[in-house]
Design an enzyme around this catalytic site. Sequence first.
Site, PDB file in Angstrom:
ATOM      1  N   SER A 196       0.843  -1.196   0.000  1.00  0.00           N
ATOM      2  CA  SER A 196       0.000   0.000   0.000  1.00  0.00           C
ATOM      3  C   SER A 196       0.876   1.242   0.000  1.00  0.00           C
ATOM      4  O   SER A 196       1.966   1.248   0.577  1.00  0.00           O
ATOM      5  CB  SER A 196      -0.902   0.021   1.234  1.00  0.00           C
ATOM      6  N   TYR A 232      -1.148   0.163  10.445  1.00  0.00           N
ATOM      7  CA  TYR A 232      -1.414  -0.303   9.082  1.00  0.00           C
ATOM      8  C   TYR A 232      -0.265   0.097   8.153  1.00  0.00           C
ATOM      9  O   TYR A 232       0.255  -0.732   7.404  1.00  0.00           O
ATOM     10  CB  TYR A 232      -2.728   0.291   8.574  1.00  0.00           C
TER      11      TYR A 232
END
Length: 247
Positions: free
Chosen positions: A142, A155
């Site tokens: 990501s 995250y």
Amino acid sequence: MTNRIALVTGAASGIGAAVATRLAADGASVALLARRRDRLEKVAAQITESGGTALVVPADVSAPESVAAAAAVVHKEFGDVDLLVNNAGLMRVVPFADGPLDDWRRAIDVNLTGVVNVTHAFLPALKRSAATRTTDLINVSSLAGERINPGMAVYGASKAAVSHLTRTLRAELAPEGIRVTDLEPGMIDATELADTFPAELRSMVDDLRAGLPAVPVAEVADLIAYVVTRPRDVNLPHLVIQPSKEI
């Protein structure tokens, strides 16, 4: 893609379901791995109704024994996997101080440890495949792993670790003929991830999407399909996909 054997994690929805469906449509036999059997069966039904081949393999990527059992099932039904897409992910968006430690541990277990567990379990098959045919390992990371996003500390850290792991795996596996790709999506229209956000954050994300349309998951699937159909001696090691106006 005819005669290729793929495994996609997180295949019950979002990017994973789109990738699995696309690979099957292009001719691959696809094993679908996620925790929720009912969701996997719906994706598998769509694939088979369109003439594709799909295998439902319920498993928890954070549990090594569950992944090992899944690897045995896939090998028995399909043979050696030559395309692995590590896509399973968990996003919890909340200020670090407010997040229960159990949430952070679970995010790391799925996002990072899950990639380690699945790759380790299927690496022998990938190595055997690479001896005779095109073989790919794709890890879906990501852009959050490169950016400072308040509320996404764990995250982002887990995804940064996935990207670094992927770069190192490429250095180790390229000499054996395994192509390795780190794919870093930006804002993707994977609505299920946003469903876990706090209400006030979901409202902010909805407003942001209204002015900055997210990339459809089908575009991510299309990109992966492109990557894995390059000539055997061509590797695309690092890719980013994001909306044109996303900064």
